[in-house]
Design an enzyme around this catalytic site. Structure first.
Site, mmCIF file in Angstrom:
data_model
loop_
_atom_site.group_PDB
_atom_site.id
_atom_site.type_symbol
_atom_site.label_atom_id
_atom_site.label_comp_id
_atom_site.label_asym_id
_atom_site.label_seq_id
_atom_site.Cartn_x
_atom_site.Cartn_y
_atom_site.Cartn_z
ATOM 1 N N ILE A 13 0.852 -1.186 0.000
ATOM 2 C CA ILE A 13 0.000 0.000 0.000
ATOM 3 C C ILE A 13 0.891 1.240 0.000
ATOM 4 C CG2 ILE A 13 -1.896 1.191 1.119
ATOM 5 C CD1 ILE A 13 -2.501 -1.724 0.133
ATOM 6 N N LYS A 14 0.666 2.110 -0.973
ATOM 7 C CA LYS A 14 1.474 3.328 -1.076
ATOM 8 C C LYS A 14 0.870 4.438 -0.216
ATOM 9 C CE LYS A 14 3.415 4.479 -5.092
ATOM 10 N NZ LYS A 14 3.532 4.779 -6.549
ATOM 11 N N ILE A 15 1.697 4.983 0.647
ATOM 12 C CA ILE A 15 1.292 6.083 1.532
ATOM 13 C C ILE A 15 2.296 7.214 1.369
ATOM 14 C CG2 ILE A 15 0.985 6.791 3.939
ATOM 15 C CD1 ILE A 15 0.157 3.924 4.585
#
Length: 370
Positions: free
Chosen positions: A141-143
Site C-alpha cells: 500500500i502506497k502512503i
C-alpha cells in the site's frame, strides 16, 4: 561485469527492477510475464496517473465498466473495483517472484487516494480496505511521506500491512520515514505479528529534485551555479542510502532485525530523465547499489536494457562527493529545504489532479456504457 544484458547486470549488483506502469492490457496480453522473463522485472508500482492513462485507451476495461454501470456503481466505487482488480491480477502474475525471493520482491503497489495525503485517519482506513480487498501477501500500500502520512505509516505497519512510502524528497523526511517504520514494527511485535511478513520500501524521488533545483540554478545564472545543474538529484539519493545504512545500524533497528524484521529498502522513484540533454539511464546506472529498488517507466527500462552501462556499486564510494555537491548548492544560494517542501506540495497536488482525471475518465466510461 559479466557479458549479459544490462538489466541482468543491474540485478546482479543487487538492484530490484520494478516497472512503474500497469494496465489490464499489459496483464492480459502476457506483456508483464514477458518483462519478468526478458527484462529482469521483479515488481510493479502504480499511481493515479498510470491508472488514468490505462483506462483512457484500449478496450480491456469495457466489460467490467459495463457491469459496474448496469449495477449503478458510483464512480468512486468503480475506480476502487477496477484498480484493485488490476493489482490483484498483477500480484498473481508476480507470485512466483514473491515466493522465490521469500517476499522481498514480486511486489505490486497501489496508492491510497491522494486527497487523503493530509488525513492520517482516512489514510489508515483506506490502507486497511485496499489491503483486505486486494487480498494478496505481495501487495504493497502506497502512503505519501507527508507529516500526517508518517502517523499512518506507523499504524499500518503495526497492523502487519506492507507499505511503499512515496513522495520522499529530503534526507530529514527519509529519516522520519525510517523511524515511523521502526515504530510500526515495534507495534506489530507487541501485537504478536510475525515481523518477517512485513515489508516496506521508502520511495525517494530523484529526477524531480533536479528539475526544481536546475530551475533555481538557471535563475541564479552564474558559472558556479550552472556548473551544478543535474547534480543534486543523484547526490541526494546517494546520501539517502548513507542515511539508510546508518539508521539500520542503530541498536533499535538491529534489535528488530534480530527478531525477524526486514530493513526498509530505499527505492529510487522518478528515474526517467526530464532533461533531454542528460543520459537517459542516468538515474539508473549512477544509483546502482546492493539492496535497493529502482522503479522505472518502460522507456527508461528499455533504455537501460539497450545501452545501460552498469559498472557495479556506484553509491557507497560517493558520499564525500555528494556532500560537496550539497555544500556547493547551498553556497550559490539554493535552499534545499525549500526545494524539498515545494516538491512535496507539488507531488501531492499532481496526484490529486491525476486522481480527478481518473474519476472523469471512469465517469465518462460509466455513462457511455449505460
Amino acid at each position: 561485469m559479466s557479458d549479459t544484458t544490462p538489466t541482468a547486470q543491474l540485478s546482479a549488483v543487487g538492484v530490484s527492477i520494478w516497472l512503474d506502469d500497469l494496465s489490464r492490457e499489459r496483464i492480459a496480453s502476457g506483456g508483464l510475464e514477458k518483462l519478468i522473463a526478458e527484462r529482469d522485472v521483479v515488481g510493479v508500482t502504480t499511481n493515479p496517473t498510470i491508472f488514468a492513462g490505462a483506462l483512457a485507451k484500449g478496450e480491456a476495461y469495457d466489460e467490467q465498466v459495463a457491469t459496474l454501470a448496469a449495477a449503478g456503481t458510483s464512480v468512486t466505487d468503480a475506480v476502487f473495483a477496477i484498480t484493485t482488480d488490476d493489482v490483484r491480477a498483477a500480484s498473481d502474475v508476480f507470485r512466483g517472484v514473491y515466493d522465490s525471493t521469500e517476499g522481498e520482491d514480486g511486489r505490486v503497489s497501489i496508492e491510497v487516494e491522494p486527497g487523503l495525503a493530509h488525513d492520517a485517519a482516512g489514510t489508515i482506513a483506506q490502507a486497511k480496505q485496499l489491503w483486505a480487498t486486494v487480498d494478496r501477501p505481495n501487495a504493497m500500500i502506497k502512503i505519501p511521506a507527508t507529516i500526517e502520512g508518517l502517523e499512518a505509516i506507523t499504524e499500518v505497519i503495526g497492523l502487519g500491512i506492507s507499505v511503499n512510502v512515496t513522495l520522499i524528497f529530503s534526507l530529514e523526511r527519509h529519516r522520519q520515514v525510517i523511524q515511523a517504520y521502526l515504530t510500526g514494527l515495534e507495534k506489530a511485535q507487541a501485537a504478536g505479528i510475525d515481523l518477517s511478513t512485513i515489508r516496506s520500501v521508502a520511495s525517494f524521488f530523484v529526477s524531480r529534485v533536479d528539475t526544481e533545483t536546475d530551475k533555481r540554478l538557471e535563475a541564479i545564472g552564474t558559472d558556479e551555479a550552472l556548473a551544478l545543474k543535474s547534480k543534486l538529484g543523484v547526490a541526494n539519493a546517494q546520501l539517502a542510502y548513507r542515511l539508510y545504512e546508518e539508521e539500520f545500524a542503530s541498536d533499535r533497528a538491529q534489535a528488530l532485525l534480530g527478531s525477524g524484521a526486514n530493513v526498509q529498502r530505499p527505492l529510487w522513484a522518478s528515474t526517467g530523465v526530464k532533461d533531454p540533454n542528460l543520459p537517459d539511464t542516468l538515474y539508473v546506472t549512477e544509483l546502482a547499489v546492493d539492496g535497493v529498488v529502482n522503479t522505472m517507466p518502460e522507456k527508461t527500462l528499455e533504455a537501460t536494457f539497450d545501452h545501460g552501462v552498469v559498472t557495479g556499486d556506484a553509491v557507497t564510494g560517493s558520499y564525500a562527493a555528494a556532500d560537496e555537491v550539497f555544500a556547493a548548492i547551498a553556497a550559490v544560494g539554493v535552499d534545499y529545504d525549500d526545494v524539498s517542501a515545494v516538491l512535496e506540495k507539488e507531488g501531492v497536488e499532481k496526484f490529486i489532479v491525476s486522481w480527478n482525471e481518473l474519476l472523469d475518465t471512469v465517469t465518462a466510461a460509466l455513462e457511455a456504457a449505460k
